[in-house]
Design a protein around this motif. Structure first.
Motif, PDB file in Angstrom:
ATOM      1  N   VAL A 129       0.875  -1.175   0.000  1.00  0.00           N
ATOM      2  CA  VAL A 129       0.000   0.000   0.000  1.00  0.00           C
ATOM      3  C   VAL A 129       0.911   1.224   0.000  1.00  0.00           C
ATOM      4  O   VAL A 129       1.600   1.500   0.989  1.00  0.00           O
ATOM      5  CB  VAL A 129      -0.937   0.000   1.219  1.00  0.00           C
ATOM      6  N   THR A 192     -10.254  -3.192   1.740  1.00  0.00           N
ATOM      7  CA  THR A 192      -8.870  -3.479   2.115  1.00  0.00           C
ATOM      8  C   THR A 192      -8.808  -4.132   3.487  1.00  0.00           C
ATOM      9  O   THR A 192      -8.148  -5.162   3.671  1.00  0.00           O
ATOM     10  CB  THR A 192      -8.040  -2.183   2.111  1.00  0.00           C
ATOM     11  N   PHE A 206       2.904  -1.135   4.414  1.00  0.00           N
ATOM     12  CA  PHE A 206       2.068   0.068   4.352  1.00  0.00           C
ATOM     13  C   PHE A 206       2.907   1.299   4.631  1.00  0.00           C
ATOM     14  O   PHE A 206       3.638   1.361   5.621  1.00  0.00           O
ATOM     15  CB  PHE A 206       0.935  -0.019   5.383  1.00  0.00           C
ATOM     16  N   GLY A 213      -1.929   3.152   9.515  1.00  0.00           N
ATOM     17  CA  GLY A 213      -1.149   2.021  10.006  1.00  0.00           C
ATOM     18  C   GLY A 213      -1.862   1.279  11.117  1.00  0.00           C
ATOM     19  O   GLY A 213      -1.859   0.041  11.170  1.00  0.00           O
ATOM     20  N   MET A 216      -4.494  -0.902   9.631  1.00  0.00           N
ATOM     21  CA  MET A 216      -3.900  -2.113   9.055  1.00  0.00           C
ATOM     22  C   MET A 216      -3.607  -3.144  10.143  1.00  0.00           C
ATOM     23  O   MET A 216      -3.914  -4.336  10.000  1.00  0.00           O
ATOM     24  CB  MET A 216      -2.602  -1.765   8.320  1.00  0.00           C
ATOM     25  N   THR A 229       5.342  -1.124   8.613  1.00  0.00           N
ATOM     26  CA  THR A 229       4.753   0.207   8.473  1.00  0.00           C
ATOM     27  C   THR A 229       5.808   1.312   8.488  1.00  0.00           C
ATOM     28  O   THR A 229       6.764   1.262   9.246  1.00  0.00           O
ATOM     29  CB  THR A 229       3.752   0.481   9.619  1.00  0.00           C
TER      30      THR A 229
END
Length: 460
Positions: A129, A192, A206, A213, A216, A229
Motif C-alpha cells: 500500500v 482493504t 504500508f 497504520g 492495518m 509500516t
C-alpha cells in the motif's frame, strides 16, 4: 460495481482521473490466481527474476516524459524537478545487485553426519500500500525486492496518485513479468481491511498515516500476517557551532520545503546553536522568499500546490495557532496563495514544543527554528517527539555526530545531509513512525521467511 475512486488535481480542483473499486470477492479470485502463479515465479532462476524486474524498471523510465506531468496533475510536484526515476532506478538497481548474497542460503555446517543450512523463502503474496507523495519511489522500495525474492505482489496506491499502479504494472508486464505475479488493485478502505482480516495476504507493507497504520494492524490482528509500516514523522535538524553554515541552511531548508514539504523524511523542525542562530534564520528567510509558488506545469515554478486542500488547511491551522501564542512568521503571503492548495511557505521562530507545529506532523512547507546552547539541550528536544524516522546533524566532527546520533531516538542518522534514502541502509523508524525495515539486506529478510534444513546423512 463498487464506488468510484476520484483523483482531484490540486492544480485547479478538477477531476483528473476516476476508477471503479473492486469488490472483495473479485479481489479474492485475483489473489487466488496470484498465489497459484507465485510458485512458478519463485521456481525461476534468481537472475531471471532480477533481469525481468530491471527490464520493467527501464520501461518505467521510458515513460518518464508522460509520468512527470501526470504527477504534477495528480499531486502538484513541479515538472522542473523531473519526476522520481533517478531514485526509482537507484533503489531497484541496488536491490538487484545485492540479491544473490542477500538471499543466499546461510550455511550452518556440514560434516560426515549432517548438512545444516537456512534458506530464505518468499512469503507468497505481498500486499503493498503506497502513498501519494513519492508514489513511484516508495512503491519500488518493496515491489522490486519482493518480486526478486520470488513473491507475487498486489499494489494499491493512494487515490491522490490513482494512475501510478496502472503505469507500473503495465510497464513490468510489457517487460515480461507475468500479469498474475504483479497486480494493481483499486480498493476502498473497507474492502482493504476485510481482505486483510480474512488473511488474504502473506505480508503487508504500508506507507502512510499513523491512523492508516493502526487500521492495518487492527485488521491483521489474529491472522499472524506480518505488517511493516512507515508512518508519520517530525524529523529534526541540528546545526552545531562548527557546522558549514551555508551548506546547513541550503540543505535543511530544501529538506523542509521541497515537494511543498510533503516528504516522508522532510525536515520539520530545526535546532541551531546560539552562535549561528541569527545568521541561519536570516539565510533561511532569504532562500524561502526566493521561491516561486505556482502551477507545477510551469517550468519556472519552484513550489507547487499541496496535494489536497485539506492538507494545506492543516498546515495553515498549525501556523496560525503558533502565531497566536507568540511564534513569529517571517514570510509574507505570496501572491499565488489562494487560501486553498496553493500555500505560502513559512519560517517560524520563537516557537516552543507546546505548539502543534513543533509536535504534530505538518507535512507541508513550514518549519520551526529554535535556538539551543548545547548538545544535551538539542538531544532532549529532538527526542521530545512521538515520531522517529530521521535526524540530520551538522558538524565537522564525525565522532561527535556519531555520539549524538547514538542518543537520538530515530531510524536513520544523517551527518551533513538530509532527506535522502540510501538503499544500502535499512529504511526504518521507531516510536509512532512504525515498525519494520525496507531496502538493504534487511529488506530482503523482511520479505522472506527463514526455513531451516537439518539433513542427516545415511552412513554404512
Amino acid at each position: 460495481m463498487g464506488r468510484k475512486l476520484t483523483c482531484v488535481s490540486p492544480i485547479d480542483g478538477s477531476v483528473f482521473a476516476e476508477r471503479d473499486t473492486q469488490d472483495k470477492d473479485t479481489t479474492l479470485v485475483r489473489i487466488a490466481a496470484m498465489r497459484a502463479a507465485q510458485k512458478a515465479w519463485a521456481d525461476r532462476p534468481l537472475q531471471e527474476r532480477v533481469d525481468l524486474v530491471m527490464a520493467g524498471v527501464a520501461v518505467v523510465g521510458a515513460m518518464n516524459d508522460q509520468i512527470v506531468p501526470e504527477l504534477a496533475q495528480m499531486m502538484g510536484r513541479p515538472v522542473r524537478y523531473g519526476g522520481e526515476f533517478g531514485g526509482f532506478e537507484e533503489r531497484a538497481g541496488h536491490m538487484a545487485h545485492i540479491a544473490q548474497n542477500s538471499l543466499a542460503d546461510i550455511q550452518v555446517g556440514e560434516d560426515e553426519k549432517f548438512r545444516r543450512y537456512i534458506k530464505r523463502v518468499p512469503h507468497g503474496v505481498v500486499f503493498v500500500v503506497a502513498p501519494w507523495n513519492y508514489p513511484y519511489m516508495t512503491a519500488i522500495n518493496t515491489v522490486a525486492p519482493a518480486l526478486i525474492a520470488g513473491n507475487a505482489v498486489m499494489l494499491k496506491h493512494a487515490t491522490q496518485t490513482l494512475l501510478v499502479g496502472e503505469r507500473m504494472t503495465a510497464a513490468f508486464h510489457s517487460a515480461g513479468v507475468p500479469e498474475e505475479v504483479f497486480q494493481n488493485a483499486f480498493l476502498d478502505h473497507g474492502t482493504t481491511s476485510a481482505l486483510i482480516s480474512e488473511n488474504a495476504f502473506d505480508f503487508i507493507n504500508f506507507t502512510g498515516s499513523v491512523g492508516g497504520g493502526a487500521t492495518m494492524e487492527r485488521a491483521a490482528a489474529g491472522t499472524f500476517t506480518g505488517v511493516s509500516t512507515e508512518l508519520g514523522g517530525k524529523d529534526p535538524g541540528y546545526v552545531m557551532e562548527d557546522a558549514d553554515l551555508e551548506a546547513a541552511v541550503d540543505t535543511l531548508i530544501d529538506g523542509a520545503m521541497f515537494n511543498s514539504g510533503q516528504c516522508c523524511c522532510g525536515i520539520e523542525r530545526i535546532y541551531v546553536h546560539e552562535s549561528l542562530y541569527d545568521q541561519f534564520v536570516a539565510k533561511a528567510v532569504e532562500i524561502v522568499k526566493g521561491y516561486k509558488l505556482g502551477n507545477p506545469l510551469d517550468p519556472e515554478t519552484t513550489l507547487g500546490p499541496m496535494a489536497n486542500v485539506r492538507f494545506a488547511q492543516e498546515v495553515r491551522a498549525q501556523i496560525s495557532e503558533a502565531v497566536e501564542v507568540g511564534a513569529v512568521a517571517h514570510i509574507e503571503a505570496f501572491a499565488k496563495d489562494d487560501g486553498g492548495a496553493y500555500l505560502t511557505p513559512q519560517i517560524l521562530t520563537n516557537v516552543t514544543h507546546e505548539m502543534r507545529v513543533m509536535r504534530d506532523e505538518s507535512f507541508g512547507p513550514v518549519v520551526g527554528i529554535m535556538k539551543v546552547s548545547s548538545d544535551a539541550e538539542a538531544i532532549a528536544l529532538m527526542n521530545d517527539s512521538e515520531f522517529g524516522l530521521t535526524a540530520s546533524l551538522w558538524t565537522a566532527d564525525i565522532d561527535r555526530a556519531a555520539a549524538v546520533g547514538d542518543q537520538i531516538e530515530t531510524g536513520t542518522v544523517f551527518m551533513n545531509r538530509a532527506d535522502y534514502l540510501d538503499p544500502g541502509l535499512c529504511w526504518t523508524g521507531c516510536k509512532n513512525t512504525g515498525r519494520g525495515g525496507g531496502l538493504s539486506v534487511i529488506g530482503y529478510h523482511n520479505l522472506t521467511r527463514p526455513k531451516s534444513y537439518h539433513l542427516k546423512k545415511v552412513t554404512n
